[in-house]
Scaffold this active site. Structure first.
Site, PDB file in Angstrom:
ATOM      1  N   PHE A 148       0.865  -1.183   0.000  1.00  0.00           N
ATOM      2  CA  PHE A 148       0.000   0.000   0.000  1.00  0.00           C
ATOM      3  C   PHE A 148       0.896   1.225   0.000  1.00  0.00           C
ATOM      4  O   PHE A 148       1.584   1.506   0.981  1.00  0.00           O
ATOM      5  CB  PHE A 148      -0.939   0.051   1.204  1.00  0.00           C
ATOM      6  CG  PHE A 148      -1.840   1.255   1.151  1.00  0.00           C
ATOM      7  CD1 PHE A 148      -2.978   1.242   0.362  1.00  0.00           C
ATOM      8  CD2 PHE A 148      -1.526   2.410   1.840  1.00  0.00           C
ATOM      9  CE1 PHE A 148      -3.804   2.355   0.276  1.00  0.00           C
ATOM     10  CE2 PHE A 148      -2.335   3.535   1.761  1.00  0.00           C
ATOM     11  CZ  PHE A 148      -3.476   3.511   0.973  1.00  0.00           C
ATOM     12  N   ASP A 233       9.457   2.780   1.507  1.00  0.00           N
ATOM     13  CA  ASP A 233       8.291   3.593   1.848  1.00  0.00           C
ATOM     14  C   ASP A 233       8.098   3.523   3.360  1.00  0.00           C
ATOM     15  O   ASP A 233       7.626   2.527   3.896  1.00  0.00           O
ATOM     16  CB  ASP A 233       7.056   3.065   1.113  1.00  0.00           C
ATOM     17  CG  ASP A 233       5.814   3.910   1.392  1.00  0.00           C
ATOM     18  OD1 ASP A 233       5.842   4.723   2.335  1.00  0.00           O
ATOM     19  OD2 ASP A 233       4.816   3.731   0.671  1.00  0.00           O
ATOM     20  N   LYS A 262       2.809  11.421   6.900  1.00  0.00           N
ATOM     21  CA  LYS A 262       1.994  11.238   8.093  1.00  0.00           C
ATOM     22  C   LYS A 262       2.557  11.961   9.309  1.00  0.00           C
ATOM     23  O   LYS A 262       2.292  13.118   9.514  1.00  0.00           O
ATOM     24  CB  LYS A 262       1.768   9.747   8.344  1.00  0.00           C
ATOM     25  CG  LYS A 262       0.946   9.087   7.228  1.00  0.00           C
ATOM     26  CD  LYS A 262       0.364   7.780   7.631  1.00  0.00           C
ATOM     27  CE  LYS A 262      -0.388   7.122   6.472  1.00  0.00           C
ATOM     28  NZ  LYS A 262      -1.570   7.854   6.028  1.00  0.00           N
TER      29      LYS A 262
END
Length: 407
Positions: A148, A233, A262
């Protein structure tokens, strides 16, 4: 939607308003939050909840951390946006401090995590053509199953999640997907067209999947052997969530590029970045890539405060200490309503046993007991409390988890 005179809006009112006017691209729990502080949030009816999701790690420092609110307020009184058409006094310092924190050489600030991943893919292809000498338009990037990395058209092109991918074709070519955790599959997939390998050190959305021992080390070796970039990532796993600044540190691996997001925005606003080698990021020239809001003064001021907080090591230590407590409690449930528990630091994926509550049912039952978390893939709960949570509050939340899913 309207409210009658003198009526106080309730949870049902706000949910009905959302369902009528907003696109149904999320399936939120039936709670309407109005306030937050630290690890706690309060809904419109005055009910309090422990936040055990932390915005998918965007709220590593909890809600409205005073240092982050102060930095935001101070910058709001000065200047918030210039565009990159001009220099501003927060930008260079943010880049330097983030590079020093992550032990990298150069920083490309962006906004969302998906935008950081897209940026890393673009610059990896540029490196393949300009440095490696590959023919234009031939570069391929190896990705992992269960990944993801976001929901842009390019990123869903190499997703194997049907909900994220279906009905969005035609898909972007140039990606080869192999099983996560299988270094031999990566070795077989590398060809003279391979520019990079993109991987999550820990797969968050997939259920907090920790790779097998030696996997990332072998990826680093393969990339070095074949002159291929390694892109990590760390949008969810980075910035202290796993107990280190970067999750890659657990495996002794240094990628060529790392994507961050984030938590870099402190739970205040979207801030992301690609950090890495000057030999790669230094290839970008004016006009070749950009963002109106990327690296804006407000984002940089907040990001610098986040970096300063992480530089003390306090939050990494909290993630390690509280994470050990989290996993110790959860491991006791294996075979007692739970099939498996995975994770690093203050981050866990809990696979619920068949015959018990589904992930959605468990999340709703926890909400009714004052704890908020979210399911993934039907039968897995993701637990990621803010790193500022107290030991007592962590235990309080875990008591509710045991009550809901234990047998």
């Amino acid at each position: 939607m309207t409210v009658t005179a003198n009526a106080v809006p309730t949870t049902d009112h706000y949910i009905a308003l959302d369902e009528h006017w907003s696109t149904h691209n999320y399936h939120p729990l039936p709670v309407v939050l109005a306030n937050g502080e630290g690890a706690w949030v309060t809904d419109v009816d005055g009910n309090r909840y422990l936040d055990f999701l932390a915005g998918y790690s965007a709220l590593n420092f909890g809600h409205r951390h005073p240092d982050l609110v102060a930095a935001t307020t101070a910058q709001l009184d000065r200047i918030t946006l210039t565009s990159r058409a001009f220099h501003h006094d927060q930008f260079g310092a943010f880049c330097r401090e983030l590079a020093e924190l992550t032990d990298t050489e150069m920083v490309l600030p962006m906004n969302s995590g998906a935008e950081a991943v897209e940026s890393a893919l673009k610059v990896a292809r540029k490196w393949a053509y300009q440095v490696k000498g590959m023919p234009d338009g031939t570069a391929e990037i190896i990705t992992a199953s269960g990944n993801f990395h976001g929901r842009t058209t390019t990123i869903v092109s190499f997703s194997d999640d049907p909900e994220a991918r279906a009905d969005y074709g035609p898909y972007t070519p140039g990606f080869v997907t192999v099983p996560y955790g299988d270094a031999e599959a990566v070795a077989r997939a590398i060809t003279d067209r391979t520019a990079a390998v993109l991987v999550e050190p820990v797969q968050g959305e997939a259920g907090v999947i920790v790779p097998p021992a030696g996997y990332l080390t072998e990826l680093r070796r393969l990339c070095d052997e074949h002159n291929v970039l390694l892109i990590a990532d760390e949008v969810q796993s980075g910035l202290a969530r796993t107990g280190t600044v970067l999750a890659c540190e657990h495996f002794g691996v240094r990628p060529d590029l790392v994507t961050l997001g984030k938590a870099l925005g402190g739970g205040i606003l979207p801030v992301s970045a690609v950090v890495g080698s000057r030999d790669v990021l230094g290839l970008l020239r004016p006009g070749e890539h950009g963002s109106t809001f990327g690296g804006n003064p407000l984002a940089c001021a907040v990001g610098r405060t986040v970096v300063g907080m992480l530089a003390t090591g306090e939050y990494q230590e909290r993630a390690r200490t509280l994470g050990a407590r989290l996993h110790g409690r959860l491991d006791e449930l294996v075979g007692n309503g739970v099939d498996a528990v995975r994770g690093l630091g203050l981050w866990a994926g809990v696979d619920l046993s068949p015959g018990g509550p589904t992930g959605r049912q468990a999340a709703k039952a926890l909400m009714e007991r004052g704890v908020l978390c979210k399911e993934t893939h039907g039968s897995t709960l993701r637990l990621a409390p803010p790193l500022v949570i107290s030991t007592a509050d962590l235990d309080r939340g875990l008591d509710a988890v045991v009550e809901v899913i234990g047998r």
